[in-house]
Design a protein around this motif. Structure first.
Motif, PDB file in Angstrom:
ATOM      1  N   PRO A 180       5.711   4.334  -2.931  1.00  0.00           N
ATOM      2  CA  PRO A 180       5.117   5.565  -3.443  1.00  0.00           C
ATOM      3  C   PRO A 180       3.682   5.371  -3.951  1.00  0.00           C
ATOM      4  O   PRO A 180       2.987   6.350  -4.210  1.00  0.00           O
ATOM      5  CB  PRO A 180       6.043   5.953  -4.589  1.00  0.00           C
ATOM      6  CG  PRO A 180       6.628   4.663  -5.051  1.00  0.00           C
ATOM      7  CD  PRO A 180       6.729   3.801  -3.827  1.00  0.00           C
ATOM      8  N   CYS A 181       3.248   4.103  -4.097  1.00  0.00           N
ATOM      9  CA  CYS A 181       1.910   3.826  -4.616  1.00  0.00           C
ATOM     10  C   CYS A 181       1.499   2.413  -4.205  1.00  0.00           C
ATOM     11  O   CYS A 181       2.305   1.658  -3.661  1.00  0.00           O
ATOM     12  CB  CYS A 181       1.893   3.950  -6.142  1.00  0.00           C
ATOM     13  SG  CYS A 181       3.010   2.805  -6.970  1.00  0.00           S
ATOM     14  N   ASP A 182       0.254   2.065  -4.467  1.00  0.00           N
ATOM     15  CA  ASP A 182      -0.243   0.702  -4.236  1.00  0.00           C
ATOM     16  C   ASP A 182       0.181  -0.183  -5.404  1.00  0.00           C
ATOM     17  O   ASP A 182       0.329   0.291  -6.532  1.00  0.00           O
ATOM     18  CB  ASP A 182      -1.776   0.681  -4.170  1.00  0.00           C
ATOM     19  CG  ASP A 182      -2.331   1.415  -2.959  1.00  0.00           C
ATOM     20  OD1 ASP A 182      -1.536   1.820  -2.095  1.00  0.00           O
ATOM     21  OD2 ASP A 182      -3.564   1.578  -2.891  1.00  0.00           O
TER      22      ASP A 182
ATOM     23  N   LYS B   2       0.849  -1.191   0.000  1.00  0.00           N
ATOM     24  CA  LYS B   2       0.000   0.000   0.000  1.00  0.00           C
ATOM     25  C   LYS B   2       0.882   1.238   0.000  1.00  0.00           C
ATOM     26  O   LYS B   2       2.018   1.214   0.489  1.00  0.00           O
ATOM     27  CB  LYS B   2      -0.900   0.031   1.247  1.00  0.00           C
ATOM     28  CG  LYS B   2      -1.873  -1.120   1.326  1.00  0.00           C
ATOM     29  CD  LYS B   2      -2.996  -0.919   0.367  1.00  0.00           C
ATOM     30  CE  LYS B   2      -4.054  -1.999   0.536  1.00  0.00           C
ATOM     31  NZ  LYS B   2      -5.024  -1.969  -0.514  1.00  0.00           N
ATOM     32  N   LYS B   3       0.362   2.324  -0.533  1.00  0.00           N
ATOM     33  CA  LYS B   3       1.083   3.593  -0.554  1.00  0.00           C
ATOM     34  C   LYS B   3       1.520   3.961   0.870  1.00  0.00           C
ATOM     35  O   LYS B   3       0.759   3.794   1.814  1.00  0.00           O
ATOM     36  CB  LYS B   3       0.205   4.694  -1.139  1.00  0.00           C
ATOM     37  CG  LYS B   3       0.923   6.018  -1.224  1.00  0.00           C
ATOM     38  CD  LYS B   3       0.081   7.088  -1.848  1.00  0.00           C
ATOM     39  CE  LYS B   3       0.940   8.342  -1.890  1.00  0.00           C
ATOM     40  NZ  LYS B   3       0.327   9.462  -2.457  1.00  0.00           N
ATOM     41  N   ASP B   4       2.755   4.431   0.992  1.00  0.00           N
ATOM     42  CA  ASP B   4       3.387   4.855   2.251  1.00  0.00           C
ATOM     43  C   ASP B   4       3.733   3.705   3.195  1.00  0.00           C
ATOM     44  O   ASP B   4       4.169   3.946   4.317  1.00  0.00           O
ATOM     45  CB  ASP B   4       2.527   5.901   2.978  1.00  0.00           C
ATOM     46  CG  ASP B   4       2.375   7.178   2.165  1.00  0.00           C
ATOM     47  OD1 ASP B   4       3.333   7.549   1.454  1.00  0.00           O
ATOM     48  OD2 ASP B   4       1.304   7.803   2.236  1.00  0.00           O
TER      49      ASP B   4
END
Length: 117
Positions: free
Chosen positions: A92-94, A72-74
């Motif tokens: 940085p993204c899913d 998942k992002k983050d």
């Protein structure tokens, strides 16, 4: 015996060196074996997705996700040690992650650590 990690032509080796007295001129054999960092990393040239780049040079201290898993992002994915500080590299993204480095590897700025696609 002191242990060191030596990198030659991009491959890291764990080396044991025996300490000898200063007055001796003896050649001491060392044993070299490839470390975990020498494992072949997957190619990312043809992989479609967002590349996760190293923001600075450092040592891959830990990989927090398995290759091929969804992130998942983050979400923290890699711990990069630089100047004796641990830095979490986050997604940085899913997407599905392809890890391009191994624990114990030294990386330079802008090295591709992973690709998320």
């Amino acid at each position: 015996m002191r242990n060191f990690v030596v990198t030659i032509d991009g491959k890291s080796y764990s080396v044991g060196v025996e300490e000898v007295g200063e007055s001796e001129s003896t050649v001491v054999p060392v044993t070299a074996k490839p470390t975990e960092a020498t494992k072949a990393a997957p190619k990312t040239d043809n992989v479609k997705g967002e590349k996760v780049l190293s923001p600075f040079p450092g040592l891959i201290k830990n990989i927090l996700v398995a290759d091929g898993t969804s992130v998942k992002k983050d979400q923290p994915i890699i711990v990069l040690e630089a100047m004796k500080m641990d830095n979490e590299i986050t997604a940085p993204c899913d997407g599905k992650i392809t890890v391009n480095v191994a624990k114990g590897a030294n990386v330079e700025t802008n090295s591709v650590l992973a690709v998320i696609g």
